[in-house]
Design a protein around this motif. Structure first.
Motif, PDB file in Angstrom:
ATOM      1  N   PRO A  84      -8.336  79.991 -66.349  1.00 26.48           N
ATOM      2  CA  PRO A  84      -7.541  79.637 -64.979  1.00 26.48           C
ATOM      3  C   PRO A  84      -8.670  80.170 -63.926  1.00 26.48           C
ATOM      4  CG  PRO A  84      -6.667  81.732 -66.116  1.00 26.48           C
ATOM      5  CD  PRO A  84      -7.378  80.983 -66.894  1.00 26.48           C
ATOM      6  N   PRO A  85      -8.426  79.907 -62.674  1.00 25.24           N
ATOM      7  CA  PRO A  85      -9.436  80.687 -61.464  1.00 25.24           C
ATOM      8  C   PRO A  85      -9.020  82.271 -61.512  1.00 25.24           C
ATOM      9  CG  PRO A  85      -7.311  79.310 -60.679  1.00 25.24           C
ATOM     10  CD  PRO A  85      -7.136  79.098 -62.228  1.00 25.24           C
ATOM     11  N   TYR A  86     -10.207  82.755 -61.661  1.00 22.09           N
ATOM     12  CA  TYR A  86     -10.036  84.096 -61.753  1.00 22.09           C
ATOM     13  C   TYR A  86     -10.911  84.963 -60.686  1.00 22.09           C
ATOM     14  CZ  TYR A  86     -14.146  83.066 -64.389  1.00 22.09           C
ATOM     15  OH  TYR A  86     -15.239  82.228 -64.890  1.00 22.09           O
ATOM     16  N   LEU A  87     -11.542  84.466 -59.796  1.00 17.04           N
ATOM     17  CA  LEU A  87     -12.430  85.095 -58.789  1.00 17.04           C
ATOM     18  C   LEU A  87     -11.464  85.709 -57.925  1.00 17.04           C
ATOM     19  CD1 LEU A  87     -15.662  83.006 -58.568  1.00 17.04           C
ATOM     20  CD2 LEU A  87     -15.304  84.814 -60.165  1.00 17.04           C
ATOM     21  N   PRO A  88     -12.040  86.705 -57.303  1.00 15.70           N
ATOM     22  CA  PRO A  88     -11.373  87.331 -56.057  1.00 15.70           C
ATOM     23  C   PRO A  88     -11.587  86.454 -55.067  1.00 15.70           C
ATOM     24  CG  PRO A  88     -12.494  89.241 -57.176  1.00 15.70           C
ATOM     25  CD  PRO A  88     -13.146  87.797 -58.050  1.00 15.70           C
ATOM     26  N   THR A  99     -11.273  77.960 -58.052  1.00 14.49           N
ATOM     27  CA  THR A  99     -12.032  79.080 -58.675  1.00 14.49           C
ATOM     28  C   THR A  99     -11.539  80.383 -58.307  1.00 14.49           C
ATOM     29  OG1 THR A  99     -13.450  79.113 -56.638  1.00 14.49           O
ATOM     30  CG2 THR A  99     -14.213  77.895 -58.671  1.00 14.49           C
ATOM     31  N   GLU A 100     -10.746  80.707 -57.106  1.00 16.06           N
ATOM     32  CA  GLU A 100     -10.273  81.702 -56.925  1.00 16.06           C
ATOM     33  C   GLU A 100      -8.841  82.415 -57.285  1.00 16.06           C
ATOM     34  OE1 GLU A 100     -13.071  82.720 -53.073  1.00 16.06           O
ATOM     35  OE2 GLU A 100     -11.220  81.660 -52.739  1.00 16.06           O
ATOM     36  N   GLY A 101      -8.537  83.104 -57.972  1.00 13.46           N
ATOM     37  CA  GLY A 101      -7.249  83.332 -58.514  1.00 13.46           C
ATOM     38  C   GLY A 101      -6.488  84.283 -57.776  1.00 13.46           C
ATOM     39  N   GLY A 105      -8.028  88.361 -57.607  1.00 12.61           N
ATOM     40  CA  GLY A 105      -8.594  87.622 -58.562  1.00 12.61           C
ATOM     41  C   GLY A 105      -7.670  87.343 -59.717  1.00 12.61           C
ATOM     42  N   TYR A 106      -6.746  88.227 -59.992  1.00 10.51           N
ATOM     43  CA  TYR A 106      -5.598  88.129 -61.270  1.00 10.51           C
ATOM     44  C   TYR A 106      -4.287  87.550 -60.907  1.00 10.51           C
ATOM     45  CZ  TYR A 106      -3.901  92.599 -59.608  1.00 10.51           C
ATOM     46  OH  TYR A 106      -3.358  93.669 -58.898  1.00 10.51           O
ATOM     47  N   GLU A 107      -4.166  87.187 -59.771  1.00 12.33           N
ATOM     48  CA  GLU A 107      -2.778  86.647 -59.643  1.00 12.33           C
ATOM     49  C   GLU A 107      -2.288  85.365 -60.151  1.00 12.33           C
ATOM     50  OE1 GLU A 107      -4.172  89.111 -55.765  1.00 12.33           O
ATOM     51  OE2 GLU A 107      -5.039  87.920 -57.264  1.00 12.33           O
ATOM     52  N   LEU A 133     -14.934  90.424 -63.598  1.00  8.56           N
ATOM     53  CA  LEU A 133     -14.554  90.766 -62.130  1.00  8.56           C
ATOM     54  C   LEU A 133     -13.100  90.719 -61.984  1.00  8.56           C
ATOM     55  CD1 LEU A 133     -17.032  88.227 -60.223  1.00  8.56           C
ATOM     56  CD2 LEU A 133     -17.308  90.844 -60.837  1.00  8.56           C
ATOM     57  N   THR A 134     -12.129  90.166 -62.811  1.00  7.90           N
ATOM     58  CA  THR A 134     -10.914  90.149 -62.676  1.00  7.90           C
ATOM     59  C   THR A 134     -10.354  91.688 -63.004  1.00  7.90           C
ATOM     60  OG1 THR A 134     -10.949  87.723 -63.473  1.00  7.90           O
ATOM     61  CG2 THR A 134      -8.819  89.168 -63.404  1.00  7.90           C
TER      62      THR A 134
END
Length: 174
Positions: A84-88, A99-101, A105-107, A133-134
């Motif tokens: 899944p997208p996981y970047l803040p 790319t951004e979750g 970053g973890y939502e 980073l997550t």
């Protein structure tokens, strides 16, 4: 895919949650890890790309592409793989959902873990990719809260982050 190839899991129905190009879902079927793959993504370009990947690899009859994980029934699949997208998010007002979750970053990961727990059969398998980073503690907590037992984690360092792949099993009822 190295952890998948190491474990060599097997199942009747598998889900590539957040399929993107559909390469991982196609790999599941082509390697015989699943009889049928369901590739799920909310982005129109990803859905088109996933369909094309199945078609090019002559796997269209063994895979289907859908836009909503909610369409899958409870306790209906044997395995879920997800990157899944996981970047803040850099800008919470405008997020790149590829790319951004989420803001932290973890939502999106939290949502994917909850849905994986819902759709997986007892003792079903989850392979999940995430970034340092997550926040490893957050992801580990979310997995435990949603009934997953970690079997193995592998990781690789890339520039400013460490990419982790965790292999889990959904707990069966006691």
């Amino acid at each position: 895919m190295s952890l998948l190839d190491e474990v060599k899991p097997s199942g009747r129905v598998c889900v590539d949650l957040g399929s993107g190009t559909g390469v991982v879902g196609s790999h599941l079927v082509s390697q015989g890890y699943c009889e049928r793959a369901v590739l799920v993504d909310v982005m129109e370009d990803a859905v088109v790309s996933s369909r094309m990947t199945l078609e090019v690899n002559k796997l269209f009859g063994k895979g289907i592409v859908i836009t909503s994980v909610e369409a899958l029934g409870d306790d209906s699949v044997d395995m879920v793989v997800s990157n899944p997208p996981y970047l803040p998010a850099h800008d919470p007002g405008w997020m790149d959902i590829a790319t951004e979750g989420g803001v932290k970053g973890y939502e999106t990961i939290a949502y994917f873990i909850r849905e994986s727990s819902r759709i997986l059969k007892q003792n079903g398998l989850l392979f999940l990719v995430y970034s340092s980073l997550t926040g490893e503690e957050v992801v580990e907590s979310l997995l435990a809260e949603n009934g997953f037992v970690k079997v193995k984690t592998i990781s690789s360092k890339f520039f400013y982050e460490e990419i982790k792949v965790v292999y889990c099993r959904r707990k069966g009822q006691a």
